[in-house]
Design an enzyme around this catalytic site. Sequence first.
Site, PDB file in Angstrom:
ATOM      1  N   HIS A  72      -9.019 -10.216  -0.998  1.00 29.92           N
ATOM      2  CA  HIS A  72      -8.829 -10.020   0.443  1.00 29.92           C
ATOM      3  C   HIS A  72      -9.964 -10.810   1.089  1.00 29.92           C
ATOM      4  O   HIS A  72     -11.090 -10.327   1.188  1.00 29.92           O
ATOM      5  CB  HIS A  72      -8.909  -8.527   0.775  1.00 29.92           C
ATOM      6  CG  HIS A  72      -8.891  -8.226   2.248  1.00 29.92           C
ATOM      7  ND1 HIS A  72      -7.903  -7.473   2.837  1.00 29.92           N
ATOM      8  CD2 HIS A  72      -9.743  -8.576   3.251  1.00 29.92           C
ATOM      9  CE1 HIS A  72      -8.154  -7.369   4.144  1.00 29.92           C
ATOM     10  NE2 HIS A  72      -9.264  -8.024   4.408  1.00 29.92           N
ATOM     11  N   HIS A  90       0.866  -1.188   0.000  1.00 30.53           N
ATOM     12  CA  HIS A  90       0.000   0.000   0.000  1.00 30.53           C
ATOM     13  C   HIS A  90       0.900   1.235   0.000  1.00 30.53           C
ATOM     14  O   HIS A  90       1.619   1.478   0.969  1.00 30.53           O
ATOM     15  CB  HIS A  90      -0.913  -0.009   1.233  1.00 30.53           C
ATOM     16  CG  HIS A  90      -1.841  -1.184   1.260  1.00 30.53           C
ATOM     17  ND1 HIS A  90      -3.067  -1.171   0.634  1.00 30.53           N
ATOM     18  CD2 HIS A  90      -1.713  -2.423   1.795  1.00 30.53           C
ATOM     19  CE1 HIS A  90      -3.664  -2.343   0.798  1.00 30.53           C
ATOM     20  NE2 HIS A  90      -2.863  -3.127   1.503  1.00 30.53           N
ATOM     21  N   ASP A 123       2.151  -7.021   2.474  1.00 29.69           N
ATOM     22  CA  ASP A 123       0.979  -6.228   2.857  1.00 29.69           C
ATOM     23  C   ASP A 123       1.451  -4.970   3.596  1.00 29.69           C
ATOM     24  O   ASP A 123       0.848  -4.537   4.584  1.00 29.69           O
ATOM     25  CB  ASP A 123       0.004  -7.033   3.714  1.00 29.69           C
ATOM     26  CG  ASP A 123      -1.352  -6.340   3.865  1.00 29.69           C
ATOM     27  OD1 ASP A 123      -1.574  -5.307   3.210  1.00 29.69           O
ATOM     28  OD2 ASP A 123      -2.186  -6.831   4.648  1.00 29.69           O
TER      29      ASP A 123
HETATM   30 ZN   LIG Z   1      -5.809  -7.109   2.350  1.00 25.69          ZN
END
Ligand SMILES: [Zn+2]
Length: 429
Positions: free
Chosen positions: A183, A66, A309
């Site tokens: 997810h 991210h 992640d």
């Molecule tokens: Zn995720």
Amino acid sequence: MNGADCILIKGGRVVDPAHNLDTTADLLLEGGLIRAVGRPDVPAGCRVISAAGLVVAPGLVDMHVHLREPGYEYKETIAGATRAAAAGGVTAVAAMPNTNPVIDDPSVVGYVLEKARVAGHANVHPIGAITRGLKGEALSEMGLLQRAGCVAFSDDGRAVMDSGLMRKALEYSRAFGALIIQHAEDSALVGCGCMNEGVTSSRLGLPGIPNASEEVLVDRDIRLVALTGGRYHVAHLSTAGALTAVTAARVRGLPVTCEVTPHHFALTDSAVGHYDTNAKMAPPLRDEKDRQALLEGLARGTITVIATDHAPHDIDSKRVPFCQAANGVVGLETLLPVSLELVRDGVLDLKGCLATMTCNPARMLGIDRGTLEVGKVADLVLFDPEEAWEVDAIDLHGSGRNTCFQGRQVRGRVKTTFLAGRVVHRDGT
Ligand SMILES: [Zn+2]
């Protein structure tokens, strides 16, 4: 060949899992490419870098990151996150689309790619949203997004809950050979849970998240894969039950893969300790039985990818009561040393361990990286597999300091990271 932009990396342990190579050799880089591996003739004026005692490997490929930009620059920027990547030996990251605006439009893809190019620390490969605005209502324009540069599709941060929509996503994605990344957390079963449901959640008096929240969605999705033939990948798989389902699907020959994060295979929910919000993520850390299953899955080759992640947060998002804290931890700079614990513990050999962070994710995403093959772009990492150090958030290179490995004694230190033959990180600088 002239020596101007020539680099010889001399005498390292060259490990290239894509070609089953693990040998002492020299590497000759020129023009941003790998020109030779072995004992090459060296042009006059070529710069020599000693790699004695170091492993020379393809730059790591992290397929789950991210970046927070656009929209959440107070948490992290593309420049900051890719700087952290370079420090972790990671030369390619796949960027999740839960930014603001969401990566569901080619213009946002272009924005991310351009910011990454200007920063120049690592290659960034955007992942497009499966549904517009991540709302779970209508599919995004996958074909356009792929043409703009998206390497996969995901609504990561939340699951695609609507079974009909998931079926459509898997069907449409076949037309482009695209990978659908789920997810896998059933939002109704997660409810107000904020950590793994078990002994620790009971002790702390926190609402729990059952393993079933992951398992029911993975079970459902595998049925949809059987129906559609779409390529399906489980992000951050955390439970023994979901792994059993993935294993069975793979035995049946279905196009199903999964990844595991270092925090899920290295820690359990006991790391929540005394309400440590840096041990809060989705899916949550599970119990020892699940952790052992993940190790077994890695050893057997059912889990083919390790991904971080990486989820940077500002301090205020974590300095609140446990259940109100944001989900996620940073991971780019601890990916390699924590994964090397698998080698020391005999779960994987070094080649197998590096495969999960190089050629395996690169092939899955269709990225022409993750190997030391002659003629390929010289993205590589030099690391000392034995150097011991202690993880300290203060030393991290990105803006996000929310590591769940604070104080952990690790071994394995990145010394130099090359991006297209250019040094983008050197230890100590
Ligand atoms: Zn995720």
